[in-house]
Design an enzyme around this catalytic site. Structure first.
Site, mmCIF file in Angstrom:
data_model
loop_
_atom_site.group_PDB
_atom_site.id
_atom_site.type_symbol
_atom_site.label_atom_id
_atom_site.label_comp_id
_atom_site.label_asym_id
_atom_site.label_seq_id
_atom_site.Cartn_x
_atom_site.Cartn_y
_atom_site.Cartn_z
ATOM 1 N N CYS A 58 65.532 9.212 48.279
ATOM 2 C CA CYS A 58 64.427 9.485 47.348
ATOM 3 C C CYS A 58 64.519 10.910 46.810
ATOM 4 C CB CYS A 58 63.117 9.274 48.105
ATOM 5 S SG CYS A 58 61.686 9.985 47.313
ATOM 6 N N CYS A 97 59.926 7.775 41.898
ATOM 7 C CA CYS A 97 59.163 8.989 42.134
ATOM 8 C C CYS A 97 60.055 10.188 42.358
ATOM 9 C CB CYS A 97 58.183 8.791 43.289
ATOM 10 S SG CYS A 97 58.839 9.139 44.904
ATOM 11 N N CYS A 105 57.258 16.005 48.928
ATOM 12 C CA CYS A 105 56.965 15.141 50.075
ATOM 13 C C CYS A 105 57.715 15.663 51.291
ATOM 14 C CB CYS A 105 57.384 13.696 49.766
ATOM 15 S SG CYS A 105 56.950 12.547 51.106
ATOM 16 N N CYS A 114 62.944 11.055 53.133
ATOM 17 C CA CYS A 114 63.748 9.831 52.992
ATOM 18 C C CYS A 114 64.985 10.175 52.141
ATOM 19 C CB CYS A 114 62.940 8.723 52.327
ATOM 20 S SG CYS A 114 61.387 8.374 53.191
ATOM 21 N N GLU A 168 54.124 14.029 39.305
ATOM 22 C CA GLU A 168 54.296 13.020 38.255
ATOM 23 C C GLU A 168 53.296 11.874 38.351
ATOM 24 O OE1 GLU A 168 59.146 13.415 38.800
ATOM 25 O OE2 GLU A 168 58.117 11.573 39.317
ATOM 26 N N SER A 173 50.138 3.383 49.475
ATOM 27 C CA SER A 173 51.447 3.139 50.064
ATOM 28 C C SER A 173 51.714 4.163 51.165
ATOM 29 C CB SER A 173 52.472 3.278 48.937
ATOM 30 O OG SER A 173 53.731 3.520 49.441
ATOM 31 N N CYS A 178 50.529 4.781 38.340
ATOM 32 C CA CYS A 178 51.120 5.178 39.610
ATOM 33 C C CYS A 178 50.935 6.692 39.720
ATOM 34 C CB CYS A 178 52.609 4.802 39.595
ATOM 35 S SG CYS A 178 53.505 5.398 41.029
ATOM 36 N N SER A 193 56.072 0.933 53.410
ATOM 37 C CA SER A 193 57.478 1.085 52.995
ATOM 38 C C SER A 193 58.354 0.948 54.226
ATOM 39 C CB SER A 193 57.687 2.461 52.350
ATOM 40 O OG SER A 193 56.877 2.568 51.206
ATOM 41 N N LEU A 194 58.958 -0.221 54.392
ATOM 42 C CA LEU A 194 59.726 -0.484 55.617
ATOM 43 C C LEU A 194 61.199 -0.129 55.404
ATOM 44 C CD1 LEU A 194 58.809 -1.634 58.380
ATOM 45 C CD2 LEU A 194 59.831 -3.797 57.695
HETATM 46 S S1 SF4 Z 1 60.196 7.591 49.646
HETATM 47 FE FE1 SF4 Z 1 58.008 8.185 49.629
HETATM 48 S S2 SF4 Z 1 57.684 8.936 51.730
HETATM 49 FE FE2 SF4 Z 1 59.921 8.906 51.452
HETATM 50 S S3 SF4 Z 1 60.408 10.997 50.750
HETATM 51 FE FE3 SF4 Z 1 60.081 9.713 48.901
HETATM 52 S S4 SF4 Z 1 57.924 10.057 48.361
HETATM 53 FE FE4 SF4 Z 1 58.201 10.709 50.483
#
Ligand code: SF4
Length: 369
Positions: free
Chosen positions: A136, A361, A129, A133, A109, A216, A122, A239-240
């Site tokens: 996400c 995302c 990925c 996480c 995307e 990022s 973006c 990304s913390l």
């Molecule tokens: S937040 Fe970013 S690094 Fe974490 S799974 Fe989603 S796309 Fe990947």
């Protein structure tokens, strides 16, 4: 069960070679392979990066007799639009791309956002990925494959074309953020080449200021240091999402490999080498990481680790359908910001563009699948 981290992309086949995969030397070699004079290499790059044309049949300065050969050798069609949705009165547009000729049906995307003073795209660096996480949508689907440099750059070109064609010739792309699908630093070499071509002046690139490009990362400490040493001048966003290892181990599983301290040390190194402010991204999640004591701890740690280079960008979580994770209430968010600022750390709240089109995302791809 927790998903596994995946650093190495599966050995899926990358798309055929495209002009945008090549640097100036490789472009010259490719043109020589076709038996064309050397000046054609510069001409093709000027058409692609300067005039945003990716079809040699539209390049009027090329002899008609060589256009077919150039098209098949250097300009394969890489992306097709699988879905496009817009919102915010047409100011935000999200595109789900399908990789052409990819039997696995790879999708990814990009999101184009228009603001009064800037136009931002973006973009994705990977299909899926491997960082897992849990909040996400992309992380839930795992990693399909790395994107090629040209697949990354085609998203940028498409955004610039959309601005010019739909909003007028004065509308240019001003900012590029690598915050779409994927962990950019896990696809390091291709992302680096893409950044170099986004920031190089035409005919070698799109000519976007390095200061307006943001990479990022979820905290791949050695790669952050390597990126610093490239001295590209791009902005780093870390990304913390949690100031303590106990929570970060679960929210950002890569923390089990490189701890919060290691990620912050690497970010400090990036700031020291480049002189750029480091943006620390913090997705604020209801009852998970939004407690007042975590705001205090976050400010304290950032003040210590980054000093005046610290900047926190709070992101109200864009919830994924069927997930337990939700955004914090507005009064909790305000209190979090107040506490961070009270400790002298700069803090902003990201606008929530594209909520109604699943602009976080991976959401559109997840919905499509
Ligand atoms: S937040 Fe970013 S690094 Fe974490 S799974 Fe989603 S796309 Fe990947």
């Amino acid at each position: 069960m927790a998903q596994q981290l995946v650093f190495e992309a599966p050995r899926a086949k990358l798309p055929p070679r495209h002009l945008a995969d090549l640097d100036a030397q490789a472009r010259a070699a490719a043109v020589a392979e076709l038996g064309l004079p050397a000046f054609r290499a510069k001409q093709l790059a000027a058409q692609y990066y300067g005039r945003l044309i990716a079809d040699p049949h539209e390049m009027t300065d090329l002899p008609a007799a060589v256009r077919d050969a150039i098209a098949s050798a250097l300009f394969p069609t890489l992306l097709s639009v699988a879905k496009e949705i817009s919102c915010d009165a047409g100011q935000t547009r999200k595109t789900l791309w399908r990789a052409v000729n990819d039997p696995s049906g790879t999708t990814f995307e990009s999101v184009l956002m228009r603001y009064p003073q800037r136009n931002t795209i973006c973009i994705s660096s990977q299909a899926g990925c491997g960082m897992a996480c849990p909040f996400c949508a992309t992380g839930q689907g795992g990693l399909t494959r790395n994107l090629s440099t040209a697949e990354i750059l085609e998203q940028v070109r498409a955004g610039a074309v959309a601005l010019r064609d739909d909003f007028g010739p004065t509308q240019c792309l001003s900012n590029v953020v690598f915050m779409g699908m994927g962990e950019p630093l896990a696809n390091y070499a291709r992302v680096l080449a893409a950044v170099q071509r986004i920031t190089a002046a035409p005919p070698d690139g799109f000519g976007i200021s390095a200061r307006s490009v943001t990479v990022s990362t979820v905290g791949l400490a050695p790669a952050i240091r390597k990126l610093a040493d490239e001295r590209l001048g791009v902005t780093l966003a870390l990304s913390l999402h949690a100031p303590d290892d106990e929570l970060r181990d679960t929210l950002v599983p890569v923390n089990n490999r490189w701890t919060t301290s290691e990620a912050l040390d690497a970010a400090r190194y990036y700031g020291d080498v480049t002189g750029r402010r480091v943006s620390v991204e913090y997705a604020l999640i209801r009852d998970v990481n939004d407690q007042p004591w975590r705001a205090d701890l976050l400010a304290k740690r950032l003040h210590g680790a980054l000093g005046p280079l610290a900047h926190i960008n709070l992101i109200p979580l864009n919830p994924t359908a069927g997930s337990d994770w939700d955004a914090s209430p507005k009064d909790t968010e305000r209190e979090f910001v107040r506490r961070v600022r009270a400790k002298g750390v700069s803090c902003t709240v990201r606008d929530t563009r594209g909520r109604e089109i699943n602009a976080a995302c991976g959401q559109l791809a997840a919905e499509n699948n």
